[in-house]
Design an enzyme around this catalytic site. Structure first.
Site, PDB file in Angstrom:
ATOM      1  N   CYS A 131       0.745  -1.249   0.088  1.00 26.48           N
ATOM      2  CA  CYS A 131      -0.051  -0.070  -0.119  1.00 26.48           C
ATOM      3  C   CYS A 131       0.897   1.133  -0.249  1.00 26.48           C
ATOM      4  O   CYS A 131       1.753   1.176   0.771  1.00 26.48           O
ATOM      5  CB  CYS A 131      -0.896   0.002   1.191  1.00 26.48           C
ATOM      6  N   GLY A 245      -5.617  -4.268 -12.015  1.00 24.92           N
ATOM      7  CA  GLY A 245      -5.218  -3.027 -12.412  1.00 24.92           C
ATOM      8  C   GLY A 245      -6.113  -2.663 -13.446  1.00 24.92           C
ATOM      9  O   GLY A 245      -5.773  -3.142 -14.606  1.00 24.92           O
TER      10      GLY A 245
END
Lengths: 307, 290
Positions: A131, A245
């Site tokens: 992250c 993605g």
């Protein structure tokens, strides 16, 4: 021909190869009115930490071309509240749960994995090593092969549940990081997390996000993600990969599966279409039928690497 | 009712003062929509992956005589609203709705003071109609920077027993802020409820005046939002431990922790006393409530 969408991911049978990506489906419960949670390939939860986290100040989001930046900062109620509330709900709803874990040290990751080991409903755990919205870059373990491997070892020691390691493309040598976490025991990989980005409000001459930088997601990053899956699948054949993605359509999912992903996760797409996870699976089913493939697992063999 | 996704035909797009209004055929949204709720709109098929834009519902025509429609009003401020302002009749808009927590009307008929800033007054038009249908007295205050940015003042004048107008430049009504006349209006009308929608500084000030007067207050916030369905955690704001109570009781000192609430799920309507205004940079209310 009939298409069987189910796939095997790290020994777990998924109804479809299309999951909801971490951080883009809340804790799953929010979406119960929009989709049949049990019909999804799986739900990767928003990352949970040992203690509750408030997350970053607002603005946390900025729209960018073909995508968006976010700096949510891992807001979550902590693992105990997660187990007592959302996880219990998801298990009761018959969802296939991938619990995403986030910690500040390998020890924290290990304790989280231990706490979730054996919790009903948790089919896999995903270790969020990447992250970008953390206080210190040192917490982005996936930028360093040794640090990433140390976290994965701690998690593997603490759980019998299959482990996915989620990596970032914000590195020079992704294959080296992937190899390190697989050697440390990761059963599979999730590729990729958001890319670290920044946007500026030129009128007000300041960053558009309160946290200044944030994670870029959406179709803007899909070519990067597909490239990463391709590179790692070539280098580490046989290692299951969840590609993520910018997946918005069945064809987008097929891109990832053709280059070697076992499954895909829909992220930002769910922000625009709450039924995106279901509709991507439907689109993929049509694509497979059109291509004469009986299952997603047949796609890599149909891929022609030479143009 | 639970929200739905509906592909809506554009029935009309028109100018309203400096704003744009859009009427959509949306039978399922229109059926269950309540004042304060919003629709999350996406204009047309666009390969560049724009995010949706949230709008409070301005007017509703329940299915019956017609197919059912909702109307929203907006200001053209960026790419998303520019796309919506280009729509023409028969174009298609992808809508999610009705989303969010609506205003709570009083259980028994009561005097209500409604305060709106700019086009933020939109949900108060819908609310005023519902309150009057419930036998409530409605008084309205609307304010804007200048006369052209007041939302449909003619219609606003018909919504309640009185309309008070303020503008920053004095081009209509009283010169000053929308909050300036509130103390005297609260005293004069004997209102037992305050409802407000508009920018954050205005909502903070309204909440403060209501708290001083001891009148329950609900405000509809306008936070930047991506999903509208509770999954992205973008639209959060800090709320106190008493969130949702509607009361002005101070919290026990041992439990002063606030938490970040998603305005798309727990809002956009919040009790004015529940928002942790101090964390948002408006300290006075916290001081008063404490």
């Amino acid at each position: 021909m009939t298409v069987d969408l189910s796939v095997d991911l790290c020994g777990v049978r998924l109804r479809t190869p299309v999951l909801a990506a971490s951080g883009c489906f809340g804790f799953g419960r929010e979406m119960a009115g929009w989709v049949d949670l049990a019909a999804l390939g799986g739900i990767v939860t928003k990352s949970v930490s040992l203690e509750p986290r408030r997350g970053r100040p607002t603005p946390r989001m900025a729209e960018t071309p073909s995508g968006m930046l976010n700096a949510i900062g891992l807001q979550n109620p902590g693992v105990e509240a997660f187990c007592a509330g959302d996880l219990k709900f998801l298990a009761g709803a018959g969802a296939t749960v991938v619990a995403s874990l986030v910690g500040r040290t390998p020890g924290e990751f290990g304790r989280l994995a231990e706490r979730l080991d054996g919790e009903p409903g948790v089919a896999l755990v995903e270790v969020n090593l990447s992250c970008p919205n953390v206080e210190h870059r040192g917490e982005v373990f996936a930028t360093d092969p040794a640090a990433a491997a140390e976290v994965v070892q701690a998690v593997k020691r603490a759980t019998s549940t299959p482990v996915l390691a989620k990596l970032t493309a914000d590195v020079t040598d992704l294959v080296a990081v992937a190899r390190a976490v697989v050697d440390a025991g990761a059963d599979g990989l999730t590729l990729i997390n958001t890319l670290l980005g920044m946007a500026v409000d030129t009128g007000r001459r300041r960053p558009r996000l309160a946290a200044v930088t944030g994670g870029l997601s959406g179709p803007a990053i899909r070519p990067v993600a597909v490239r990463c899956v391709w590179q790692v699948a070539q280098a580490l054949p046989g290692v299951p990969i969840v590609g993520t993605g910018g997946v918005v359509t069945g064809e987008d999912a097929a891109e990832f599966l053709l280059v070697g992903a076992t499954a895909v996760a829909v992220g930002t797409g769910s922000f625009i279409n709450p039924r995106a996870v279901v509709e991507v699976a439907d689109g993929l089913e049509r694509y497979l039928a059109d291509q004469g493939a009986g299952s997603p697992a047949e796609l890599p063999a149909l891929f022609k690497a030479e143009r | 009712m639970s929200p739905v996704r509906e592909l809506c035909e554009v029935l009309e797009r028109r100018r309203v003062g400096e704003y744009q209004a859009l009427t959509l055929a949306a039978p399922r949204v229109a059926e269950g929509a309540r004042p304060g709720q919003f629709v999350h709109l996406l204009a047309g098929e666009d390969r560049s992956f724009p995010l949706r834009r949230p709008f409070s519902i301005w007017r509703v025509e329940r299915p019956g005589a017609g197919p059912g429609a909702v109307e929203v009003v907006f200001d053209v401020v960026g790419a998303g609203t520019r796309a919506l302002a280009r729509l023409r009749p028969h174009d298609v808009v992808d809508a999610l709705g009705p989303l969010g927590r609506p205003f709570d009307p009083p259980e028994a008929p009561a005097g209500c003071l409604l305060i709106g800033g700019g086009y933020g007054a939109a949900p108060l038009f819908f609310l005023a109609a519902e309150l009057r249908a419930r036998g409530c007295r409605v008084d309205l205050v609307t304010g804007a920077a200048t006369a052209a940015r007041l939302l449909d003042p003619t219609e606003a004048g018909r919504l309640g027993s009185s309309l008070t107008v303020t503008t920053d430049d004095g081009s209509a009504g009283r010169r000053g802020l929308v909050t300036d006349p509130l103390p005297e209006l609260l005293a004069g009308t004997g209102a037992e409820r305050v409802y407000a929608c508009g920018p954050m500084p205005m909502l903070a000030a309204v909440s403060r005046v209501a708290a001083v007067a001891g009148v329950a207050c609900q405000v509809a916030v306008e936070e930047q939002m991506a999903c509208g369905t509770g999954i992205c955690f973008s639209c959060v704001l800090p709320v106190g431990p008493g969130g949702g109570s509607g009361g002005l009781e101070p919290s026990p000192p041992e439990n002063r922790e606030t938490r970040m609430a998603r305005s798309c799920l727990e809002g956009p309507v919040f009790d004015g006393a529940a928002i942790a205004w101090a964390e948002l940079g408006y300290p006075e209310l916290e001081e008063l409530v404490r």
